[in-house]
Design an enzyme around this catalytic site. Structure first.
Site, short mmCIF file in Angstrom:
data_model
loop_
_atom_site.label_atom_id
_atom_site.label_comp_id
_atom_site.label_asym_id
_atom_site.label_seq_id
_atom_site.Cartn_x
_atom_site.Cartn_y
_atom_site.Cartn_z
N HIS A 147 -9.97 1.13 2.14
CA HIS A 147 -9.40 2.52 2.74
C HIS A 147 -10.71 3.42 3.01
O HIS A 147 -10.39 4.15 4.05
CB HIS A 147 -8.64 3.15 1.46
N HIS B 105 -9.20 -3.83 -1.61
CA HIS B 105 -8.15 -3.31 -0.84
C HIS B 105 -8.70 -1.61 -0.99
O HIS B 105 -8.55 -0.86 0.01
CB HIS B 105 -6.74 -3.18 -1.72
N GLU B 106 -8.91 -1.08 -2.06
CA GLU B 106 -9.29 0.40 -2.20
C GLU B 106 -10.74 0.62 -1.48
O GLU B 106 -10.69 1.78 -0.82
CB GLU B 106 -9.56 0.98 -3.77
N CYS C 256 0.91 -1.22 -0.06
CA CYS C 256 -0.10 0.14 -0.09
C CYS C 256 0.87 1.30 0.05
O CYS C 256 1.87 1.30 0.74
CB CYS C 256 -0.95 -0.06 1.27
ZN ZN Z 1 -3.69 0.97 -0.24
#
Ligand code: ZN
Length: 204
Positions: A161, A157-158, A115
């Protein structure tokens, strides 16, 4: 508090500072954007900044709160040979505003993640293989992305966030943590094999 984001001054490429793990904004849930505002100059500027910053850092994706914008937008894009992730299959540039995610099955795979907000660390996270992501594109039109295979992990993953989750919070086995150098030396070859098998099976 340094929020990172500096409003862009022109249409020139604008690379924003990427906030690092420990910054409070990365732990907060980002808020929805009024759909009528998506096509505004302000939001379009945010999207351009996300694309410029992601490309400058060779990221596979970036979420708005990573550059100090506490709203629900992310960008994903993988083209050709990404130096950070040479084994990743391509993802056409995709912008998602106000994403929602639905897991279409319980099938998962082990993903060695990194990341831009977590420097020099990688670790194994379980991600779903079949997801449906809905939201809006940069023109404010409804978006529906049915995804399967390895690239579905990038979108999870995004999305994480925007809910205030960084990948290390999801690593179940801390023994998988490694630096980027150790990943390349000890893990990349076998992981790239796993990715190739997934792509063969799932097409992405
Ligand atoms: Zn990330």
């Amino acid at each position: 508090m340094d929020m990172g984001y500096k409003p862009r001054l022109s249409s020139a490429m604008t690379v924003q500072k990427v906030l690092q793990i420990g910054h409070p904004m990365l732990k907060q849930r980002a808020s929805e954007i009024d759909v009528a505002e998506i096509t505004s100059e302000k939001v379009q500027g945010w999207i351009d900044d996300l694309v410029d910053t992601m490309r400058d850092c060779s990221g596979a994706g970036i979420a708005a709160n990573q550059i100090g914008i506490p709203h629900r937008i992310f960008v994903a894009e993988v083209s050709g040979n990404n130096p950070r992730y040479p084994y990743k299959p391509p993802i056409p540039q995709t912008i998602v505003v106000n994403p929602r995610i639905e897991f279409l099955s319980d099938k998962t795979f082990s993903n060695y993640e990194g990341c831009l907000s977590v420097p020099n660390l990688r670790g194994v996270v379980e991600r779903h293989l079949e997801i449906l992501m809905t939201g809006f594109d940069r023109h404010g039109e409804p978006l529906e992305l049915k995804m399967q295979g390895y690239s579905a992990g990038t979108f999870q993953h995004e999305y994480d966030h925007l809910d205030g989750f960084l990948f290390p919070y999801r690593v179940k086995d801390p023994l998988t943590f490694c630096s980027w150098e150790s990943f390349e030396e000890f893990h990349q070859e076998s992981f790239a094999d796993d990715v190739r098998k997934l792509v063969d099976e799932w097409g992405a």
